[in-house]
Design an enzyme around this catalytic site. Structure first.
Site, PDB file in Angstrom:
ATOM      1  N   CYS A  37      22.822  -4.261  23.221  1.00 19.69           N
ATOM      2  CA  CYS A  37      21.694  -4.721  22.412  1.00 19.69           C
ATOM      3  C   CYS A  37      20.420  -4.821  23.275  1.00 19.69           C
ATOM      4  O   CYS A  37      19.350  -4.359  22.882  1.00 19.69           O
ATOM      5  CB  CYS A  37      22.033  -6.068  21.798  1.00 19.69           C
ATOM      6  SG  CYS A  37      20.994  -6.526  20.400  1.00 19.69           S
TER       7      CYS A  37
ATOM      8  N   CYS B 102      18.155  -5.263  17.604  1.00 23.53           N
ATOM      9  CA  CYS B 102      17.910  -3.901  18.106  1.00 23.53           C
ATOM     10  C   CYS B 102      17.979  -2.837  17.014  1.00 23.53           C
ATOM     11  O   CYS B 102      17.685  -1.681  17.247  1.00 23.53           O
ATOM     12  CB  CYS B 102      18.884  -3.560  19.235  1.00 23.53           C
ATOM     13  SG  CYS B 102      20.563  -3.229  18.675  1.00 23.53           S
TER      14      CYS B 102
ATOM     15  N   CYS C  44      21.716  -4.390  13.189  1.00 21.35           N
ATOM     16  CA  CYS C  44      21.484  -5.514  14.093  1.00 21.35           C
ATOM     17  C   CYS C  44      20.048  -6.024  13.924  1.00 21.35           C
ATOM     18  O   CYS C  44      19.092  -5.245  13.915  1.00 21.35           O
ATOM     19  CB  CYS C  44      21.705  -5.076  15.536  1.00 21.35           C
ATOM     20  SG  CYS C  44      21.198  -6.298  16.763  1.00 21.35           S
TER      21      CYS C  44
ATOM     22  N   CYS D 100      24.213  -7.607  17.403  1.00 18.19           N
ATOM     23  CA  CYS D 100      25.253  -6.944  18.178  1.00 18.19           C
ATOM     24  C   CYS D 100      26.062  -7.980  18.959  1.00 18.19           C
ATOM     25  O   CYS D 100      25.481  -8.897  19.546  1.00 18.19           O
ATOM     26  CB  CYS D 100      24.648  -5.976  19.188  1.00 18.19           C
ATOM     27  SG  CYS D 100      23.842  -4.560  18.477  1.00 18.19           S
TER      28      CYS D 100
ATOM     29  N   GLY E  29      52.003   1.823  27.115  1.00 21.76           N
ATOM     30  CA  GLY E  29      52.291   0.891  26.024  1.00 21.76           C
ATOM     31  C   GLY E  29      53.489  -0.011  26.269  1.00 21.76           C
ATOM     32  O   GLY E  29      53.718  -0.955  25.516  1.00 21.76           O
TER      33      GLY E  29
END
Lengths: 281, 263
Positions: free
Chosen positions: A272, A244, A241, A266, A32
């Protein structure tokens, strides 16, 4: 091999790649923490992923398989350009399939498919300093990181709640890495934040213009900041979606005509395609 | 620790604090004690070293020589110049408060009033939005700022309101020692009077120890128990406020006192 005769492997010279690898090693050692590095001019404008490209160039080997996504999609300008760039300068194999890639460079998304320990995810970062908009002085923000003075970050979340009634930050949602440094996760939707937590893959972040590299080693704690009475939540959709039928993925709203027609699909095109391919078969 | 130590010791003990800017003297050999609940005014004309001294005492500036020891709650008198930066900054957001002359230096102008007051709470670990907001409302009431403006930006506030908000922001974590640099400067007299009234009330109620820098003798008379008169970086006279103002001994103090405009 189709590698161009005029380029060193992966465009950057070896000294530069060593310099960047040293920065990456330090970043991995201090999860970080933003490590300064001598960012190079790249043959693309700042804001198009110069940081991510330099990190990718430095970790790429001859045997790697590269995937590049932009907003989750493999076929957008930025993704296509960067993929071609490495095809030309490194001659590495490229793919659009998440599972087949060993290095994935991304802008604004984390793939839906769970990543493995033998993969590296490289993020493009526009502004690495999460405290920047609250404290413009770099000297001051560095001191704040050093001394773990992070009250200011919650001031931003407080402002969100007081203005909108909930934490309205939806992307670049600040996280605390390994219970120490507060980090900007790059402009990924907060939907993707939980995926960073204890991810098996190594996550590297490159900011070219700002000349910073940071990292999250595999299996590291990543906690999204919140208030006790306003806990962290991800976006949700009341539909699946349209292509899909997935109910667990991050959806893009697509305008389909001038009469207000729209559909939700998606944002991760590979995810997808795989699902719709298998359901169609 | 033991209960008597709190009152047995000064809260701040300055010894021979000196700061020069090259050839230019800031302040020279300043020594004094500040006891809990006491208000000390530092007066003098512009350039006399008041602000330099205040910045040294609040550890925002490192003096060339001398020491300032602060009585911490847990471990007694500690030299603030020997503390780590982390310790000093921790003091600055918990035990100490600094009220600037210009609210722009002490407030965040681009975050709401409520967040300004809440920032110190969040800096010491408050993570409950409802609690933070309730305490912000409470403090806005205490300093008489309209609580319906809790979500407004301080830059939309009047000068007097900004100054009151700055005081609320500073006092919300219950500091014991407050530094003030001309807190009433630049305000018109009626607003000044209300602000002084407010500060006096808070100081008494919260038993604050205060070091206040001012060039306004009326402010010193109203707020301070003791005062120090500075000139050219040195203290020329110090004592009880009434005593210094009613019976000035040093020629410069006499000049200051006689220069006050009579309304």
């Amino acid at each position: 091999m189709t590698r161009g005769q005029t380029y060193n492997f992966a465009y950057l010279d070896e000294q530069t790649k060593r310099m960047i690898r040293r920065a990456i090693l330090k970043a991995v050692a201090i999860p970080g923490y933003q490590v300064p590095f001598a960012s190079r001019e790249m043959p693309m404008p700042y804001g198009w992923g110069t940081g991510g490209v330099q990190v990718t160039a430095s970790v790429l080997g001859h045997d790697d398989v590269l995937k590049v996504i932009d907003q989750g999609a493999d076929d957008t300008t930025n993704a296509v350009s960067i993929r071609k760039f490495f095809q030309k300068t490194a001659g590495v194999e490229t793919t659009t399939e998440t599972a087949n890639a060993s290095v994935i460079q991304t802008r604004h998304r984390i793939p839906e498919e769970e990543l493995r320990a033998d993969q590296i995810l490289v993020y493009q970062v526009p502004i690495p300093e999460p405290l920047r908009f609250l404290e413009p002085r770099e000297t001051e923000t560095r001191t704040m990181h050093a001394l773990e003075e992070y009250g200011l970050m919650h001031v931003k979340l407080y402002e969100d709640i007081s203005r909108h009634g909930h934490i309205a930050t939806t992307y670049a949602y600040p996280v605390r890495v390994n219970a120490r440094y507060i980090m900007d996760p790059s402009p990924i939707p907060k939907f993707d934040n939980p995926k960073m937590h204890r991810m098996a893959a190594l996550q590297l972040f490159g900011a070219g213009r700002e000349k910073r590299i940071y990292a999250i080693p595999p299996y590291t704690q990543v906690h999204s900041l919140d208030f006790e009475d306003h806990p962290f939540e991800v976006q949700q959709w009341d539909q699946a979606c349209a292509i899909c039928g997935a109910e667990v993925s991050f959806l893009d709203e697509i305008i389909t005509d001038d009469a207000g027609g729209r559909m939700f699909v998606c944002s991760d095109t590979d995810f997808c395609n795989k699902r719709s391919g298998s359901t169609a078969a | 620790m033991n209960g008597s130590r709190e009152t047995d010791s000064p809260i701040l003990l300055a010894e021979a604090v000196s700061k020069a800017y090259g050839e230019q003297l800031g302040c020279v050999d300043i020594s004094f004690e500040l006891w809990p609940g006491e208000v000390l005014a530092i007066v003098g004309e512009s350039g006399s070293g008041k602000t330099t001294l205040l910045n040294c005492l609040s550890a925002q500036l490192m003096p060339d020589r001398g020491s300032a020891r602060y009585h911490r709650r847990n471990d007694g008198l500690r030299d603030i110049y020997a503390m780590s930066e982390a310790e000093r900054r921790f003091l600055m957001r918990t035990d100490w408060a600094f009220v600037h002359q210009n609210p722009r230096d002490g407030l965040r102008m681009n975050v709401s009033a409520g967040a300004n007051v809440g920032e110190r709470l969040m800096a010491v670990g408050a993570r409950h939005y409802g609690d933070i907001r309730a305490r912000a409302v409470d403090w806005m009431e205490k300093v008489e700022v309209d609580t319906s403006r809790i979500d407004h930006f301080p830059r939309t506030f009047s000068g007097g309101m900004q100054q009151r908000l700055q005081i609320a922001r500073n006092l919300v974590t219950g500091p014991r020692l407050v530094f003030m640099d001309e807190p009433t400067g630049g305000l018109d007299v009626s607003v000044q009077a209300r602000l002084l009234d407010l500060i006096r009330g808070l100081v008494t109620r919260l038993q604050l120890s205060v070091i206040i820098v001012t060039h306004d003798l009326a402010v010193a008379r109203l707020l301070a128990h003791r005062m120090m008169v500075m000139r050219d970086g040195r203290v020329v006279e110090q004592g009880l406020t009434d005593q210094v103002l009613d019976d000035p001994q040093h020629a410069y103090t006499q000049l200051l006192v006689s220069s006050v405009l009579q309304a």
